[in-house]
Structures are given as C-alpha cells and as structure tokens.
Scaffold this motif. Structure first.
Motif, PDB file in Angstrom:
ATOM      1  N   ARG A 241       0.814  -1.215   0.000  1.00  0.00           N
ATOM      2  CA  ARG A 241       0.000   0.000   0.000  1.00  0.00           C
ATOM      3  C   ARG A 241       0.846   1.263   0.000  1.00  0.00           C
ATOM      4  N   SER A 242       2.127   1.127   0.312  1.00  0.00           N
ATOM      5  CA  SER A 242       3.003   2.293   0.357  1.00  0.00           C
ATOM      6  C   SER A 242       3.225   2.810  -1.055  1.00  0.00           C
ATOM      7  N   PRO A 243       2.981   4.081  -1.310  1.00  0.00           N
ATOM      8  CA  PRO A 243       3.120   4.596  -2.687  1.00  0.00           C
ATOM      9  C   PRO A 243       4.543   4.500  -3.226  1.00  0.00           C
ATOM     10  N   GLU A 244       5.518   4.380  -2.340  1.00  0.00           N
ATOM     11  CA  GLU A 244       6.908   4.289  -2.809  1.00  0.00           C
ATOM     12  C   GLU A 244       7.320   2.863  -3.176  1.00  0.00           C
ATOM     13  N   GLN A 245       6.455   1.874  -2.908  1.00  0.00           N
ATOM     14  CA  GLN A 245       6.817   0.492  -3.193  1.00  0.00           C
ATOM     15  C   GLN A 245       6.848   0.251  -4.701  1.00  0.00           C
ATOM     16  N   ALA A 246       7.879  -0.456  -5.158  1.00  0.00           N
ATOM     17  CA  ALA A 246       8.031  -0.788  -6.573  1.00  0.00           C
ATOM     18  C   ALA A 246       8.695  -2.149  -6.686  1.00  0.00           C
ATOM     19  N   PRO A 247       8.545  -2.822  -7.840  1.00  0.00           N
ATOM     20  CA  PRO A 247       9.116  -4.166  -7.979  1.00  0.00           C
ATOM     21  C   PRO A 247      10.619  -4.233  -7.732  1.00  0.00           C
ATOM     22  N   ASP A 248      11.341  -3.147  -8.010  1.00  0.00           N
ATOM     23  CA  ASP A 248      12.795  -3.177  -7.860  1.00  0.00           C
ATOM     24  C   ASP A 248      13.280  -2.464  -6.603  1.00  0.00           C
ATOM     25  N   LYS A 249      12.350  -2.163  -5.671  1.00  0.00           N
ATOM     26  CA  LYS A 249      12.725  -1.425  -4.468  1.00  0.00           C
ATOM     27  C   LYS A 249      12.205  -2.159  -3.232  1.00  0.00           C
ATOM     28  N   PRO A 250      13.091  -2.704  -2.424  1.00  0.00           N
ATOM     29  CA  PRO A 250      12.652  -3.375  -1.207  1.00  0.00           C
ATOM     30  C   PRO A 250      12.384  -2.370  -0.094  1.00  0.00           C
ATOM     31  N   ALA A 251      11.801  -2.845   0.984  1.00  0.00           N
ATOM     32  CA  ALA A 251      11.802  -2.115   2.244  1.00  0.00           C
ATOM     33  C   ALA A 251      13.061  -2.535   3.007  1.00  0.00           C
ATOM     34  N   HIS A 252      13.402  -1.796   4.053  1.00  0.00           N
ATOM     35  CA  HIS A 252      14.585  -2.135   4.852  1.00  0.00           C
ATOM     36  C   HIS A 252      14.234  -2.193   6.332  1.00  0.00           C
ATOM     37  N   LEU A 253      14.695  -3.228   6.992  1.00  0.00           N
ATOM     38  CA  LEU A 253      14.664  -3.286   8.449  1.00  0.00           C
ATOM     39  C   LEU A 253      15.933  -2.607   8.944  1.00  0.00           C
ATOM     40  N   ILE A 254      15.784  -1.686   9.876  1.00  0.00           N
ATOM     41  CA  ILE A 254      16.922  -0.910  10.356  1.00  0.00           C
ATOM     42  C   ILE A 254      17.016  -1.057  11.869  1.00  0.00           C
ATOM     43  N   CYS A 255      18.233  -1.306  12.360  1.00  0.00           N
ATOM     44  CA  CYS A 255      18.439  -1.478  13.796  1.00  0.00           C
ATOM     45  C   CYS A 255      19.799  -0.926  14.189  1.00  0.00           C
ATOM     46  N   ASP A 256      20.065  -0.919  15.486  1.00  0.00           N
ATOM     47  CA  ASP A 256      21.376  -0.503  15.976  1.00  0.00           C
ATOM     48  C   ASP A 256      22.184  -1.737  16.363  1.00  0.00           C
ATOM     49  N   ARG A 257      23.430  -1.500  16.801  1.00  0.00           N
ATOM     50  CA  ARG A 257      24.289  -2.630  17.155  1.00  0.00           C
ATOM     51  C   ARG A 257      23.751  -3.385  18.363  1.00  0.00           C
ATOM     52  N   ALA A 258      23.142  -2.667  19.303  1.00  0.00           N
ATOM     53  CA  ALA A 258      22.616  -3.334  20.487  1.00  0.00           C
ATOM     54  C   ALA A 258      21.560  -4.369  20.115  1.00  0.00           C
ATOM     55  N   PHE A 259      20.790  -4.104  19.082  1.00  0.00           N
ATOM     56  CA  PHE A 259      19.785  -5.064  18.621  1.00  0.00           C
ATOM     57  C   PHE A 259      20.458  -6.358  18.176  1.00  0.00           C
ATOM     58  N   LEU A 260      21.517  -6.245  17.387  1.00  0.00           N
ATOM     59  CA  LEU A 260      22.202  -7.436  16.891  1.00  0.00           C
ATOM     60  C   LEU A 260      22.862  -8.217  18.014  1.00  0.00           C
ATOM     61  N   ASP A 261      23.260  -7.526  19.084  1.00  0.00           N
ATOM     62  CA  ASP A 261      23.870  -8.225  20.210  1.00  0.00           C
ATOM     63  C   ASP A 261      22.858  -9.086  20.958  1.00  0.00           C
ATOM     64  N   LYS A 262      21.586  -8.731  20.876  1.00  0.00           N
ATOM     65  CA  LYS A 262      20.573  -9.410  21.701  1.00  0.00           C
ATOM     66  C   LYS A 262      19.617 -10.292  20.907  1.00  0.00           C
ATOM     67  N   TYR A 263      19.311  -9.925  19.668  1.00  0.00           N
ATOM     68  CA  TYR A 263      18.262 -10.624  18.926  1.00  0.00           C
ATOM     69  C   TYR A 263      18.785 -11.184  17.604  1.00  0.00           C
ATOM     70  N   ILE A 264      17.941 -11.989  17.000  1.00  0.00           N
ATOM     71  CA  ILE A 264      18.178 -12.492  15.649  1.00  0.00           C
ATOM     72  C   ILE A 264      17.706 -11.444  14.647  1.00  0.00           C
ATOM     73  N   LEU A 265      18.408 -11.294  13.555  1.00  0.00           N
ATOM     74  CA  LEU A 265      17.976 -10.448  12.439  1.00  0.00           C
ATOM     75  C   LEU A 265      18.125 -11.262  11.160  1.00  0.00           C
ATOM     76  N   GLY A 266      17.020 -11.804  10.674  1.00  0.00           N
ATOM     77  CA  GLY A 266      17.094 -12.650   9.492  1.00  0.00           C
ATOM     78  C   GLY A 266      18.027 -13.830   9.732  1.00  0.00           C
ATOM     79  N   MET A 267      19.005 -13.978   8.865  1.00  0.00           N
ATOM     80  CA  MET A 267      19.961 -15.085   8.984  1.00  0.00           C
ATOM     81  C   MET A 267      21.146 -14.742   9.869  1.00  0.00           C
ATOM     82  N   VAL A 268      21.143 -13.552  10.460  1.00  0.00           N
ATOM     83  CA  VAL A 268      22.227 -13.160  11.362  1.00  0.00           C
ATOM     84  C   VAL A 268      21.847 -13.626  12.761  1.00  0.00           C
ATOM     85  N   PHE A 269      22.377 -14.788  13.142  1.00  0.00           N
ATOM     86  CA  PHE A 269      21.985 -15.425  14.396  1.00  0.00           C
ATOM     87  C   PHE A 269      22.956 -15.161  15.539  1.00  0.00           C
ATOM     88  N   HIS A 270      24.160 -14.780  15.236  1.00  0.00           N
ATOM     89  CA  HIS A 270      25.217 -14.869  16.249  1.00  0.00           C
ATOM     90  C   HIS A 270      25.680 -13.529  16.777  1.00  0.00           C
TER      91      HIS A 270
END
Length: 582
Positions: A382-411
């Motif tokens: 529904r976002s007007p900026e969405q297009a077949p060649d443009k993904p959305a992005h999940l954005i986080c800080d380093r503290a997030f990666l230290d505590k949680y999983i992000l996609g295939m980044v498990f460690h």
C-alpha cells in the motif's frame, strides 16, 4: 482430444484426490476411514507441498484441545472475531460451515488417526483489539514426530523444510528451542536440550539423509503420511493432472499422467483438487498479483496451479472481492558465492522486537513492524513508494544485533563480516551514511529516526500503534518496559536489511460452497468436483486472522467435503452417458 466414449477406464475408485499437501492427504485419509475407495495422486516425488516448509500451525476455533490446554475457546467468539476482521467481503456460509465442522474434524483426526495436535496456551490471533479475539486455544500445533516410525523409503518422501531453517545441514528445531540451541551454556536446561537434540541428530545421520526428529509442518505431513500407510491408501507419485473428464455437466474422473503413461481414472464420488493453488501459475500470477509481489514465492517450484487451471477450463469460476489475492511474507535474500539464493521468511523473530524499524524507499516508516507477516507486507504494497525493484529495509542498531536475531544473522555482532561482504547486511556509522548505502534520502531517514526515538523514549508509537495488540506484545521482549515492542535506536553503527514481498500461499482460488464443491460463474455446483486448501478461494477473503489460517480451513474443508461425498447419490444415475474431456 481423446475419444472417451469408447475408451475404457483404466481405474475406478470412489474418490480421486489430486495433490498430497495437508488438504489432499486429509481428504484421502478421511475418505478411506469413511469407507470410500480412495486414490491419492501427487505430481512430485514427495508429499507435503507448502505444508512441509510451513510452521505447521492450524487455526481451528472451539476444539476440545483448547479446553485441555486450559484456554477454552468457543466458535461463537470466533464468529464474532471473523465478522469483525472479514467485514462485508463475503464468504459467510463457508466460514459458518468451517466453524461448525472444525471441532468435529479435529476430534475425528485425534481419535482415529496418528495426527496428534495440541492447542497453544499462548498464540494470539493476528488482528488485535477485535471482539472475540483469542490469546490462546485456537492455534493448534502438531506434536513432534519420530520419522523412524516410517519406512525409510517413506521418510525420504517427506519434503524437507527450507534449508535455511535446518541447523547443521539437516536438523530441525522448533521455534521455542532456538534460544536454547543458540545459548547452550546459559542454563542447565538449555545445555540438556542442546546436547540431546544434537546427539540425536548425529546418530540419525548414520542412517538418514537428515534428522528424523520432525517438528512443525514436517511433523504434520509425517503424521498424515503414516496414517495413510496404516489405512493402505494407494499413493501414486510423479502423477499429474492432465484433464478433467465430464459427463454432461458433471465431473466423473480425470486423465492423469504418471511414470507408466496416461491413465483415465473414474471417480464415482468425486475428484478433489488440492494442488497448492495458483502460486506459480504464470498467467494467473501475472493477472491477479500486484506487480511488486510477483518476484518471490515461497511455494515449491512445482506448484504451478494445475488444479485451478483444469477447473477453470471445465467451467469453474474464481473468487472475487478479496482483500488480497495472496497471503504474504517479507523475505530477505542472501546471495551465495555459487550464485544461488537463500530466502529467509521474517516471521516473528526480529520484526516484533524493540530497537528495530522498517522504512520504505523514501526512508519513512509505513507499517506497524510488530504486526503479522501478512499485514507487514500489505503495508509495503500500500506504500506509494513500493516498486518491484525497491525493497523495504529493516533498520536497527548494534545493540539489537547483540541481543536478537535479524534474518539469517543469528550470532550477534561478532560474526557480521560474511553478511556484510555478501551485501545481505548493510552498515553505516550514521543514519545519513546508512541512507546513502541503501538508496534512500538521508534527511528523510534521519527525520524518521528522530521522530520514532522521541516517542519511543516514552514507550509509545502514536504513528502506527506498535505494541498495542496482544499479538504485538506477545512477540516482543518482556524485558523492555513499558512497551515490549518499542525502544529508541541508540548510537551507531546502524544496520539495514532489505526485505521483499513474497507469497506464502494464494487466497485467490476457485469459487466454492460450504461443502467444498466447486462453483461455476452462476454459483452452481459442478457436480463431482471438490477443492480444498489453496485451490479453493479463501473463506477469509484475503485477510489473515491468525496463525495457521490456511492449514485450518484446508483440513476442515477436506473433512467436510468427504462427508458430503459419502452422502450424495451416485452421479452415474443423474447425468447423461455422453463423456467428454475438458
């Protein structure tokens, strides 16, 4: 076109089931237990279809299992919930039949087959703050299954889960076991679980191509296959649907192509289409799906819409008035050095956690990140900026990666280099630097973060209401207060992960009635033709009410259509003898 007026039938059965996913296997199993002579045909060399690679959760309200789990549910409450979610989009008769038959179907399977389910005490409906919503009891999960109970030849017939979801090259783990396996030294319980699971897997690999401890969708498929073998239901592999055979206006059989050539199969009580929906049908995908959602698909490559295509050729109609033609999943793509791609479905392990936001190609938030995967992608589309060649992005800080999983980044942030090198993960020391790398406006991203952080300091998200539903909070982090889904993003570096829309199932499908009979454009049943699963248009009309709202209707409608098929009169006496192939 073959002349079927003089050619004899090669096989005669009561019920011909085409497709061995959860819906088709359930129909074949129930049909056999109800005394019908059944033949189950599967296009590929494996059973399971989309079910095998799914979480295996089954959404069926009002069952005795909810009472056993201590979270009693009622079909009346579920009806109120569905009325609120689906609204005026139609499908009322199908949903009423589903709610009526669901508890009976579960009781039948639990008491007469090897299908064993348990109601989750906590697994909230996906659309919150609605009348009749449930926190637990409606989501049923298959119990783990020991694959060694199957003959080895049958075990290898079960379609494996996505390789991204198997640890150590072939070990399945349930979602509630991931934390223990990632942190085996965190507690004695974690160590015991990790040790026993890995040791079992090591012994399995001495005899099997992968681990035999099956969970989630694989467990459900194995339970169904084991039950079919106990009933001696014939199952023909590598046998695809070529044409439906009609006498007058009734479907009386099908032409199937298998290893031994073409065979005409008479089905006295009906043909059941359960071929997985329109997922990879080139024309229907192009015709029905929004352009931005056609690129990626989670269904097996062989799910090419055979059942829907043949039914349409025989006069069937498609459902109309859906909220969405597909059910969606945001997925990230890791390109490997050999050129292959791994696709990770972002279900609940990262998006719901605090310290992460999602932005579109304009650098702005567009959705409640903690909502269901389907609703997340609906926000993308529904976002007007969405297009077949443009993904959305999940954005986080380093503290997030230290505590949680992000996609295939498990460690955590200690092992980021391979993902950064592959371009799967993008790093920037500042919001502006990150924005330039992912192709969004730096000023817009900086303002988005500032606006989000200002409200997040108070644990609030007035823009999208993150953390305001039971489902949001359940999948968040209880250690984060006052809102388990919201915290400000801290100092850099910052990280971005591209996610694309992919369909996990189709909601567009054949028009059907409350007994699974396929309808024509005038709402008339095509006698002798049934459908279930994704071949049948969504009774939830393209909405996604809760976990397992594809598997639940698939299995319940399979049970219900068999009850109709066993009760109806033999069509041979009701229609002309002229036979044609469509």
């Amino acid at each position: 076109m073959p002349d079927t007026t003089t050619s004899p039938w090669d096989d005669v059965v009561d019920l011909l089931v085409v497709g061995a996913g959860a819906g088709g296997m359930t129909a074949a199993l129930v049909g056999s237990l109800e005394g019908l002579e059944v033949l189950l045909c599967e296009k590929t060399e494996m059973v399971g279809g989309i079910t095998s690679t799914s979480g295996g959760t089954i959404w069926i309200p009002g069952t005795h299992l909810s009472i056993e789990a201590g979270v009693p549910d009622t079909t009346e409450a579920a009806a109120s919930f569905l009325d609120a979610v689906v609204g005026e989009r139609g499908g009322d008769a199908q949903r009423a039949a589903f709610l009526e038959a669901g508890p009976q179907a579960v009781e039948f399977l639990q008491s007469r087959t090897a299908v064993k389910l348990a109601a989750a005490q906590a697994h909230p409906d996906y659309i919150g703050n609605q009348p009749g919503e449930a926190y637990g009891g409606r989501a049923l999960a298959p119990l783990p299954f020991d694959g060694r109970r199957l003959d080895k030849a049958d075990f290898i017939r079960i379609r494996p889960p996505r390789r991204e979801f198997m640890a150590l090259g072939g070990m399945m783990t349930a979602r509630n076991e991931i934390d223990a396996l990632l942190h085996p030294l965190a507690s004695l319980g974690n160590f015991r679980l990790a040790a026993t699971t890995v040791l079992r897997y090591a012994f399995d690999r001495l005899r099997y191509p992968r681990g035999t401890r099956l969970v989630m969708g694989n467990a459900l498929v194995a339970q169904l296959l084991y039950s079919l073998r106990q009933q001696d239901v014939p199952l023909r592999f590598e046998t695809r649907l070529v044409e439906l055979v009609k006498e007058g206006d009734a479907v009386v059989g099908a032409l199937m192509a298998g290893p031994d050539g073409h065979r005409r199969i008479r089905a006295r009580r009906g043909v059941v289409l359960a071929t997985g929906g329109i997922a990879r049908h080139p024309r229907l995908r192009q015709q029905l799906y929004p352009e931005a959602a056609r690129r990626y698909c989670l269904a097996p490559e062989t799910n090419t819409g055979d059942g829907v295509e043949m039914a349409l050729a025989g006069g069937a109609a498609l459902t109309v008035g859906l909220d969405s033609p597909g059910l969606w999943m945001p997925c990230s793509i890791l390109k490997r050095q050999d050129g292959t791609e791994l696709m990770w479905p972002h279900i609940i392990l990262d998006r719901a956690k605090p310290g992460l936001i999602a932005v579109n190609s304009a650098g702005r938030r567009f959705v409640n990140e903690s909502d269901s995967y389907h609703d997340f992608v609906m926000g993308m589309l529904r976002s007007p900026e969405q297009a077949p060649d443009k993904p959305a992005h999940l954005i986080c800080d380093r503290a997030f990666l230290d505590k949680y999983i992000l996609g295939m980044v498990f460690h955590g942030s200690r092992r980021l280099k391979p993902f950064l090198k592959a371009g799967y993960l993008i790093e920037g020391e500042s919001p502006q630097a990150l924005a330039k790398k992912i192709g969004v406006d730096p000023a817009a991203l900086e303002q988005t973060l500032a606006d989000y952080n200002r409200d997040a300091e108070r644990g609030e998200d007035p823009a999208f209401g993150r953390g305001t539903s039971a489902m949001n909070r359940y999948n968040g982090d209880p250690e984060q207060t006052p809102n388990p889904c919201v915290r400000p993003l801290g100092p850099g570096p910052y990280y971005a992960l591209a996610v694309w829309p992919a369909d996990l199932a189709s909601s567009a499908g054949l028009k059907g009635d409350e007994d699974g009979r396929v309808l024509d454009a005038d709402e008339r049943p095509i006698h002798g033709l049934y459908a279930c699963g994704n071949d049948l248009g969504s009774m939830f009309r393209g909405t996604y009410p809760g976990p397992g709202t594809t598997l639940g209707p698939a299995m319940v409608m399979a049970w219900r259509l068999v009850q109709h098929a066993t009760a109806k009169e033999d069509l041979a006496n009701a229609h002309t003898s002229q036979r044609t192939v469509v």
